[in-house]
Each structure stands twice: as structure tokens, then as C-alpha cells.
Design a protein around this motif. Sequence first.
Motif, short mmCIF file in Angstrom:
data_model
loop_
_atom_site.label_atom_id
_atom_site.label_comp_id
_atom_site.label_asym_id
_atom_site.label_seq_id
_atom_site.Cartn_x
_atom_site.Cartn_y
_atom_site.Cartn_z
N GLN A 47 34.61 34.93 47.55
CA GLN A 47 36.13 35.15 47.79
C GLN A 47 36.45 34.25 48.75
N ASP A 48 36.12 32.75 49.39
CA ASP A 48 36.01 32.08 50.13
C ASP A 48 35.51 30.98 49.15
N ASN A 50 36.38 30.89 46.17
CA ASN A 50 37.77 30.61 44.77
C ASN A 50 38.29 30.59 45.68
N GLN A 51 38.85 30.40 46.41
CA GLN A 51 39.90 29.75 47.55
C GLN A 51 39.49 28.71 47.80
N GLN A 52 38.33 27.95 48.18
CA GLN A 52 38.25 26.81 47.79
C GLN A 52 38.32 25.79 46.40
N GLU A 54 40.70 26.87 44.73
CA GLU A 54 42.29 26.93 44.23
C GLU A 54 42.59 25.41 44.67
N THR A 55 42.07 25.30 45.90
CA THR A 55 42.28 25.18 47.22
C THR A 55 42.46 23.50 46.20
N ARG A 64 52.95 26.31 43.41
CA ARG A 64 53.13 27.92 43.48
C ARG A 64 53.87 28.65 43.18
N THR A 83 54.13 31.06 48.05
CA THR A 83 53.36 32.03 48.40
C THR A 83 52.12 32.77 47.45
N ARG A 89 48.57 37.92 43.39
CA ARG A 89 46.77 37.60 43.33
C ARG A 89 46.87 38.84 42.23
N PHE A 106 42.38 34.49 42.03
CA PHE A 106 42.49 33.00 42.22
C PHE A 106 41.82 32.01 41.05
#
Length: 164
Positions: A47-48, A50-52, A54-55, A64, A83, A89, A106
Motif C-alpha cells: 500500500q505504501d 502504491n501510495q508513492q 500515485e504521489t 483528483r 480527496t 478507492r 491507487f
Amino acid sequence: MRALILAMSILTVVASAGVANAGLSSSPRTATAPADPATATQDADQQDANQQTETQIGLTKTKRRAVQRGLTRLGFDTRPNGTFDDQTRVALSRWQQERGYPATGFLDAAQYKVLMAAAKEAAKSDRQARRSAGSRTRQSRSAGGPIGAIGGAMHRVVGGIFGR
């Protein structure tokens, strides 16, 4: 009728009094197996990552919202609030699954481009459909349409009453 309702209420209170005095349960409970910490760590790491990813795309709040509007336009309802909440999600996961991507919820850069292109194409077809529907609507509002027919009938009735 009121007496019947009062009697039923009193019976309910008396009957439930035994439940209130029941106390703590003495029956043993079965414990579920604890979650595998290695699996939980792997899920959190994924998940981290995937978040990175996306970031790295650099999605601003406006972008967004555009993603959320695009998802809605494609049939995956979300609120365009800027958001990525749980609802967004889930919608992203469903969109990814439908397109054959891993359903992570993500976005990566390639998925973002595909999603925005599909949303743009859907918006274009929506505009074309509205234009063709709008031209039919304008024609029906002309003198020969239903509004004109009602107005003509009213004119004949009023004219007949007042001798016009």
C-alpha cells in the motif's frame, strides 16, 4: 386502544427485566487465530508503494476532482471532493478490475492517462447526445409543438367566450 398499548408496553418491560439481570456470560469463547504479522507487513508495504507511485504522478486537488468526475462519467460513482477517500478507492479498484489492471485502488501514471482519455471520450459522446436531444427539444417548443397547441386552443376558447 390506548389501554391495549399501555398493557403491551408493561408486559414488554416485565418480560425484559429477566434479561437485564442475566449478568455476564459464563460460556467459553473461541479465539480466532491472530493475523500473520508478515502478511500484514507485506500488505502495508504494498500500500505504501502504491501510495508513492500515485504521489509521483503529482495529482493536485483539481486533478483528483477530474479523476473523480471521470470515474463518475464512466459509471463508477464518486463524490468530486478532491480527496481520494474510501469511496473513490473502491471506484478506482472496480475500474482497474474492469480494465484488467491489478485492483489496488491507487493510480499509476499509465492508468491515469488511460482513465482521463476514456473520461474525455465519454464527455465528448455525452455532449453530442445532448446536442442532438437539444435540437429535438427546440423543435417541439415551436408553434407546432405541444406548447403551441395548448396556446392555440386557449386562444380559441378565450376568443370564443369574449367574441373575438
